[in-house]
Design a protein around this motif. Structure first.
Motif, PDB file in Angstrom:
ATOM      1  N   ARG A 146       0.871  -1.178   0.000  1.00  0.00           N
ATOM      2  CA  ARG A 146       0.000   0.000   0.000  1.00  0.00           C
ATOM      3  C   ARG A 146       0.914   1.235   0.000  1.00  0.00           C
ATOM      4  N   ASN A 171       1.209   5.174   0.054  1.00  0.00           N
ATOM      5  CA  ASN A 171       0.535   6.433   0.355  1.00  0.00           C
ATOM      6  C   ASN A 171       1.334   7.544  -0.307  1.00  0.00           C
ATOM      7  N   SER A 208       5.046   3.435   2.664  1.00  0.00           N
ATOM      8  CA  SER A 208       4.730   2.150   2.037  1.00  0.00           C
ATOM      9  C   SER A 208       4.557   1.101   3.120  1.00  0.00           C
ATOM     10  N   ASP A 234      -9.238  -3.094   1.101  1.00  0.00           N
ATOM     11  CA  ASP A 234      -8.421  -2.345   2.066  1.00  0.00           C
ATOM     12  C   ASP A 234      -9.274  -1.243   2.686  1.00  0.00           C
ATOM     13  N   LEU A 269      -7.580   3.162   5.300  1.00  0.00           N
ATOM     14  CA  LEU A 269      -7.150   4.337   4.554  1.00  0.00           C
ATOM     15  C   LEU A 269      -7.425   5.604   5.361  1.00  0.00           C
ATOM     16  N   TYR A 317      -3.653   6.982  -2.697  1.00  0.00           N
ATOM     17  CA  TYR A 317      -2.988   5.682  -2.591  1.00  0.00           C
ATOM     18  C   TYR A 317      -2.896   5.022  -3.958  1.00  0.00           C
ATOM     19  N   TYR A 318      -1.882   4.172  -4.102  1.00  0.00           N
ATOM     20  CA  TYR A 318      -1.853   3.167  -5.171  1.00  0.00           C
ATOM     21  C   TYR A 318      -1.206   1.907  -4.598  1.00  0.00           C
ATOM     22  N   TYR A 319      -1.298   0.806  -5.361  1.00  0.00           N
ATOM     23  CA  TYR A 319      -0.889  -0.500  -4.824  1.00  0.00           C
ATOM     24  C   TYR A 319       0.080  -1.183  -5.796  1.00  0.00           C
TER      25      TYR A 319
END
Length: 719
Positions: A412, A414, A420, A437, A440, A446-448
């Motif tokens: 995850r 941020n 991370s 998820d 948050l 966010y990205y994954y």
């Protein structure tokens, strides 16, 4: 002269006397013999028993006053006479025949020896009296003969280069070849009987034919089975002889030769070891002797085909040593990553001297399909569920192998905070292709990243990243309502809200106008996390049906997010214009007059409410009596959806009703109903039309049913 005549006379007299005298007897001349006859297993005795002189009568022999007795030590005595021989004393087997030999008559006697007499010398004693006709005295007989019972036979020699070379193929079948021969001069018993191949105990080997003892050399071929090869075997060559007329069996054996065990492959299979990227080739042998075995290898031929098994791609050969006492074997063949192939293995013993034999017992494994592409995530995506306040990460699975120890992680990221976090997930989650998820922080982006780490035998697939999401905490809107003709000059709306909003936006369009789009008419400031809010539309026009929609929004660091939209329909109470004039009684006009339309009761800003058992009747047969066109529009909020509920009816002409919650429009004897369309207990705008030979039903402005229709009957008096 006279003397000569006397001599001639005397000579003639002597000759006449000789010719007229009887034949003279013959003395015993020792005419007898004894010999060893291996074929019959007997001592053969030939002895003269009488002599007949000139052939007219017996003149001498073992007859009349003559007799004889033959003594054979260890066997017994035989009496001899002029015509035969007989056993004297204890009985034993013998055979006697007579034959002529010149002026003699002889007896041929066969006496079987005993097995204990093999290899010994026997002295035969002949004693008795040989009678002679006219002789003053008969001859006494007392003679002996020695007979050696020779049971000698040549020794066998078994010659093979090595025990391994004994294994071969004959006539296309696997055999053990054992060569034998007799060297040196031929011995007494060599030509008699048969040569057999026997086991160590002297038992004949089944399926192997005997050979004539007259041969000096030969080859035996023992049929080979897997069971025979599982253990070593001792063999020997045996000369066996049983005479035709005897009391013994003769055997002469070679020294034993050992044919070593040569266990062959019993079972074989292949297993795909996904973790270590190996093809495990497994095989067994039935037995595993630790001594007296052939010390060669196993040969494995590995055929690699295309995935459909039709094209040979590669061929490898490997060897694995045989280990005494070991019956199970495994060979690990390394595979390539990301290959799609089919494998077949052939396993056999690898003795160059017995190659043809090994091929007869080779084992081939069943084809095995290999797809060695390790699993990996592809096509990741992320969506944010604002209702449940969580991000949903999805991906697709590529590949087939999940190796032992594989680790699947989602990171995850941020972006707002530049942090991370690794989230380690299970194999089941990976194959499910979904991760939710809910940890948050509001107004953070966010990205994954998705990562798969296989076992050491595989390369790490590249990490893949999803798109971005931003968590904007936003509330929910519910229970949105717009007035249905409650007010003549406005339409009032209300709704309930839960959660965080910055502002609410209200849009409007004309419901029955195909060219009307939603336009924003108001923005309402949010007042709290939980409230019921109101808005009044004072710009709505009478006789127009409006559709309203509402949504809330929040501002998250310059990014605006909105909730789901809710819609409802509303309208003002219809109003009209009055035209005319007001005068005094004198006829003079009154200036600035205000006219009010009033009822006898106070029903301003009211509407009729029917509870299901109430109704209203208008006794006017001319109302809504148009014979060519009819349009009926109503707002209805049914509280129950069962039974036959009449909304509006002009008896005998037309009826608008609900049948178990489904709108029905009846014109004369024709009924129109939409398919699979049931109303809900909420306000719904319902329209029914008749005209131009068509019947139609509309729900919230959309036509849901249509059919042809004939003319209708005349109107009745009431509705």
């Amino acid at each position: 002269m006279k003397s000569k005549r006397i001599f001639k006379f005397l000579s003639l007299l002597v000759l006449m006397l000789l010719l007229s005298a009887p034949a003279m007897a013959r003395d015993w001349d020792g005419d007898w013999s004894a010999r060893w006859d291996p074929a019959s297993g007997c001592i053969v005795i030939d002895v003269a028993i009488w002599w007949d002189g000139d052939g007219s009568s017996v003149e001498s022999g073992f007859c009349d006053d003559g007799h004889a007795e033959l003594n054979i030590p260890g066997i017994g005595k035989i009496g001899l006479g002029c015509s035969s021989a007989w056993v004297v004393g204890d009985p034993f087997s013998m055979n006697c025949s007579t034959y002529n030999s010149g002026h003699k008559r002889k007896a041929s006697i066969k006496v079987p020896i005993k097995s204990s007499q093999l290899g010994t010398q026997i002295t035969l004693q002949l004693s008795g009296v040989w009678w002679e006709r006219g002789a003053a005295k008969d001859d006494d007989v007392n003679e002996s003969r020695n007979v050696f019972i020779d049971n000698s036979a040549t020794d066998f020699t078994i010659t093979t280069p090595t025990p391994e070379a004994n294994y071969t193929v004959k006539d296309g079948k696997p055999v053990i070849k054992i060569h034998w021969e007799r060297k040196g001069s031929q011995q007494k018993l060599d030509p008699y009987g048969w040569i057999y191949l026997c086991d160590a105990a002297g038992n004949h080997i089944a399926g192997v034919s005997a050979q004539s003892a007259s041969k000096r050399s030969g080859d035996f071929y023992v049929p080979v089975t897997k069971e025979l090869l599982d253990d070593y075997h001792d063999y020997k060559v045996v000369h066996e002889f049983t005479p035709s007329y005897g009391n013994f069996n003769f055997k002469k054996s070679s020294s034993p030769i050992t044919v070593n065990a040569y266990p062959q492959v019993e079972t074989a299979k292949t297993v795909f070891n996904e973790t270590d990227l190996l093809l495990n080739i497994e095989w067994t042998i039935a037995s595993a002797p630790s001594s007296k075995y052939i010390k060669d290898d196993f040969s494995i031929i590995i055929f690699k085909y295309s995935s459909d098994g039709k094209i040979l791609v590669n061929k490898d050969t490997v060897t694995v040593p045989y280990a005494g006492g070991k019956s199970s074997y495994v060979y690990d063949y390394e595979l390539d990553e990301d290959e799609e192939s089919q494998y077949v293995c052939t396993i056999m013993r690898n003795n160059p001297d017995a190659k043809n034999l090994a091929q007869k017992f080779e084992i081939q494994t069943e084809p095995i399909s290999i797809n060695s592409k390790h699993v990996r995530p592809i096509s990741p995506a992320v969506e944010f569920d604002r209702v449940n306040k969580k991000a949903t990460v999805t991906w697709k699975v590529d590949g087939d192998i999940w190796s032992k120890g594989t680790r699947f992680s989602i990171f995850r990221i941020n972006s707002t905070q530049s942090t991370s976090e690794e989230i380690v997930l299970t194999k089941d989650v990976f194959y499910n292709g979904l991760f939710e998820d809910d940890l948050l922080r509001p107004c953070n982006e966010y990205y994954y990243k998705l990562s798969i780490n296989p076992s050491d035998k595989y390369n790490n697939p590249p990490t893949v990243s999803s798109g971005t999401v931003k968590y904007a905490e936003i509330g929910n809107i519910s229970d949105f309502h717009a007035d249905k003709g409650y007010y003549a000059d406005r339409i009032t709306m209300n709704w309930h809200t839960e959660g965080a909003f910055d502002r609410y936006y209200i849009e409007r369009r004309e419901l029955n106008n195909a060219n009307s789009d939603f336009e924003q008419i108001a923005g309402v400031q949010a007042t709290g996390s939980s409230a019921t809010l109101y808005y009044t539309d004072e710009t709505a026009m009478p006789t127009i049906l409006y559709q309203y929609r509402i949504f809330g929004s929040v501002n998250c660091d310059g990014d605006f997010y909105q909730s789901d939209t809710l819609t409802d329909n509303g309208f003002r109470t219809p109003t009209g214009d009055f035209y005319g004039k007001v005068t005094f009684e004198s006829g003079q006009g009154v200036d600035s007059v205000m006219v009010h339309a009033e009822t006898t009761t106070d029903i301003l800003e009211k509407s009729l409410y029917f509870n299901g058992s109430q109704s209203a009747t208008i006794t006017n047969n001319s109302l809504l009596a148009n014979n060519s066109e009819i349009t009926i529009q109503v707002w209805i909020n049914p509280l129950q959806l069962s039974g036959n509920e009449v909304i509006l009816s002009k008896d005998g002409r037309y009826t608008l009703k609900l049948v178990d919650g489904v709108p029905a429009f009846v014109v004369g004897n024709m009924t129109l109903k939409p398919d699979n369309y049931q109303l809900y207990p909420e306000y719904t705008h319902l329209t029914a039309t008749f005209g131009n030979g068509k019947m139609r039903i509309y729900i919230d402005g959309d036509m849901v049913a249509e059919q042809n229709c004939n003319s209708v009957p005349p109107p009745t008096t009431t509705m």
